[in-house]
Design a protein around this motif. Structure first.
Motif, short mmCIF file in Angstrom:
data_model
loop_
_atom_site.label_atom_id
_atom_site.label_comp_id
_atom_site.label_asym_id
_atom_site.label_seq_id
_atom_site.Cartn_x
_atom_site.Cartn_y
_atom_site.Cartn_z
N TRP A 1 -25.27 -10.61 -52.29
CA TRP A 1 -25.17 -9.16 -52.24
C TRP A 1 -26.50 -8.33 -51.74
N SER A 2 -27.54 -9.32 -51.42
CA SER A 2 -28.67 -8.92 -50.90
C SER A 2 -28.62 -8.35 -49.45
N PRO A 3 -29.25 -7.16 -49.14
CA PRO A 3 -29.00 -6.58 -47.63
C PRO A 3 -29.70 -8.03 -46.88
N THR B 1 -19.94 -12.14 -45.82
CA THR B 1 -21.06 -11.51 -45.67
C THR B 1 -22.16 -12.27 -44.58
N ARG C 1 -15.86 -3.99 -51.16
CA ARG C 1 -17.09 -3.87 -51.77
C ARG C 1 -18.24 -3.55 -51.17
N ILE C 2 -18.40 -4.29 -50.10
CA ILE C 2 -19.47 -4.44 -49.09
C ILE C 2 -19.48 -2.93 -48.48
N GLU D 1 -18.24 -0.35 -49.81
CA GLU D 1 -19.09 0.67 -50.81
C GLU D 1 -20.21 0.76 -50.76
N THR D 2 -20.94 -0.53 -50.92
CA THR D 2 -22.40 -0.63 -51.16
C THR D 2 -23.29 -0.26 -49.94
N MET D 3 -22.45 0.12 -48.67
CA MET D 3 -23.22 0.45 -47.44
C MET D 3 -23.26 1.92 -47.55
N ASP D 4 -22.47 2.62 -48.41
CA ASP D 4 -22.54 4.04 -48.02
C ASP D 4 -23.73 4.69 -48.94
#
Lengths: 230, 220
Positions: free
Chosen positions: B115-117, B171, B214-215, B217-220
């Motif tokens: 989940w790290s960018p 990912t 989920r990805i 979501e985390t990018m917003d």
């Protein structure tokens, strides 16, 4: 000592994890050779015996090494079946012991380390967290001590007692050095009574370093931590 | 009294699926209760796991047990068929050591890497690779961590056996590959093609969709 049952414990006197194993061996009357490790200069034997984590404690039984204190304690209980049994017979009671052991290990240990190694706001936050978790534990152990009176002796002491002792047995030392009440007999009377009962066992007293030595150790560790984070 | 076995779980949770896999391996009949862990945990779940409020929870004849590895040990001790732990205490200690290693080191490292960018991925991926390398050494040429059959360590490694490759697909992170970890990669194939395991895994498309969401979501 015969080769058939040679037990070596690689440990460090100041480590609570090491203490757990030492205590379990002494409680069961298992003869063992103790090797005090210098964590700044780990022995080749230790590195060979625990290549994954390179940590203590490591138990070596007839040449075969086992690492991770909780794994070691279960191994000891399964190998030397004499009293005290570290885990109860009944599977549900065993599950309860493992559950609360996991809780203390994973929820309380790290937070307590933070309490001892920080100051100011970070410490206040950690103290509050410890207090909340102790309340959860207080509630949880009511099931284990249904008559409200923990009676621990050298025949019935077990895994969870050893684990809570390793963290909070020295609470008076922690309270003296930190100037904070950790185990309040009014807020968590059951935990207080439980720790008092365990601390009174002769084997425990004999295995516990003198109060002053522990105070000096904690002061030293705390000062080092505060310096390095400054 | 007829035996009552219930599992409170979440379809996508590897921890929940561990418990189901162990019960299925032992041929234990159970009732499954799906929990909405993100938005609406049931009063029963909160009653049976007041400490952590999480899945999985095993309920056996009204008695609740939480924490997946604790549950696995309970299952092993209660239903003796098809053991998931070896008999010898030293081998059992090794199994427990590796199960712990998976939960305490591998999974957090993999999760962090996953989940790290992308820009911050290098170090977490390196650390996760170290974990996988170490875990691979536990296989020692065996088909499963448990030897010829799936055992507790295989069950504990279910995330690596199935979820990880799907996360990599979504990912673009490359952690576990046949080139880097040939033995471990081979194990993942053995694991998912084992018939009992297959039946215990969440549907591929559903899980892929979940990770993609989920990805997003985390990018917003």
């Amino acid at each position: 000592m015969g080769e058939e049952n040679k037990v070596i414990l690689h440990g460090v006197w100041a480590s609570p994890f090491s203490k757990r194993v030492e205590l379990a061996l002494k409680l069961k009357g298992i003869p063992f050779e103790y090797v005090e490790e210098d964590l700044q200069n780990k022995s080749p034997q230790l590195l060979r015996c625990n290549p994954v984590h390179k940590k203590i404690p490591v138990l070596v039984h007839n040449g075969k090494p086992i690492a991770e204190s909780l794994v070691i304690l279960e191994y000891i209980d399964e190998t030397w079946k004499n009293s005290p049994r570290l885990l109860p017979k009944d599977p549900y009671k065993r599950a309860k012991v493992r559950f609360w052991t996991s809780f203390v290990q994973q929820q309380l240990f790290d937070t307590m380390f933070t309490v001892t190694k920080t100051e100011g706001e970070a410490q206040r936050k950690a103290v509050k967290e410890v207090s909340e978790k102790l309340q959860v534990l207080e509630e949880g152990i009511k099931e284990l001590f249904p008559n409200g009176n923990p009676c621990i002796d050298s025949q019935n002491i077990g895994l969870l007692d050893i684990v809570i002792l390793s963290l909070l047995g020295p609470h008076k030392v922690q309270e003296e050095v930190l100037g904070i009440k950790i185990i309040d007999p009014e807020k968590t009377p059951l935990i207080f009574a439980w720790l008092t009962a365990i601390n009174q066992l002769t084997v425990v007293k004999e295995a516990t370093p003198p109060h002053d030595k522990l105070v000096a150790l904690l002061k030293f560790l705390r000062e080092n931590s505060l310096k390095s984070s400054a | 009294m007829a035996e009552e076995v219930k599992v409170f779980g979440a379809w996508g949770s590897p921890f929940s699926r561990r418990v189901e896999l162990a019960l299925q391996l032992k041929g234990v009949q159970y009732e499954y209760i799906e929990e909405d862990v993100h938005k609406n945990k049931s009063p029963l779940l909160l009653k049976y796991n007041p400490v952590h409020k999480k899945v999985p929870v095993l309920l056996h004849n009204g008695k609740p047990i939480a924490e997946s590895l604790v549950i696995l040990e309970y299952i092993e001790e209660t239903w003796k068929g098809n053991p998931i732990l070896p008999e010898d205490p030293y081998d059992r200690a090794m199994a427990r050591f590796w199960a712990k290693f998976i939960d305490e080191k591998c999974l957090p490292a993999i999760w962090k890497a996953g989940w790290s960018p992308e820009s911050e991925r290098e170090k977490p991926v390196e650390e996760a690779c170290e974990c996988l390398k170490t875990l691979e050494s536990a296989l020692g040429g065996k088909r499963f961590f448990g030897g010829d059959k799936v055992g507790m360590v295989d069950i504990a490694a279910n995330f690596i056996g199935y979820w990880l490759r799907l996360i990599q697909e979504v990912t673009g992170m490359e952690l576990l590959s046949a080139e880097k970890f040939p033995e471990l990669f081979k194990w993942t194939d053995e694991f998912v093609s084992c018939s009992v395991v297959k039946g215990s895994l969440p549907p591929r498309d559903k899980l892929l969709a979940f990770f993609k969401a989920r990805i997003a979501e985390t990018m917003d």
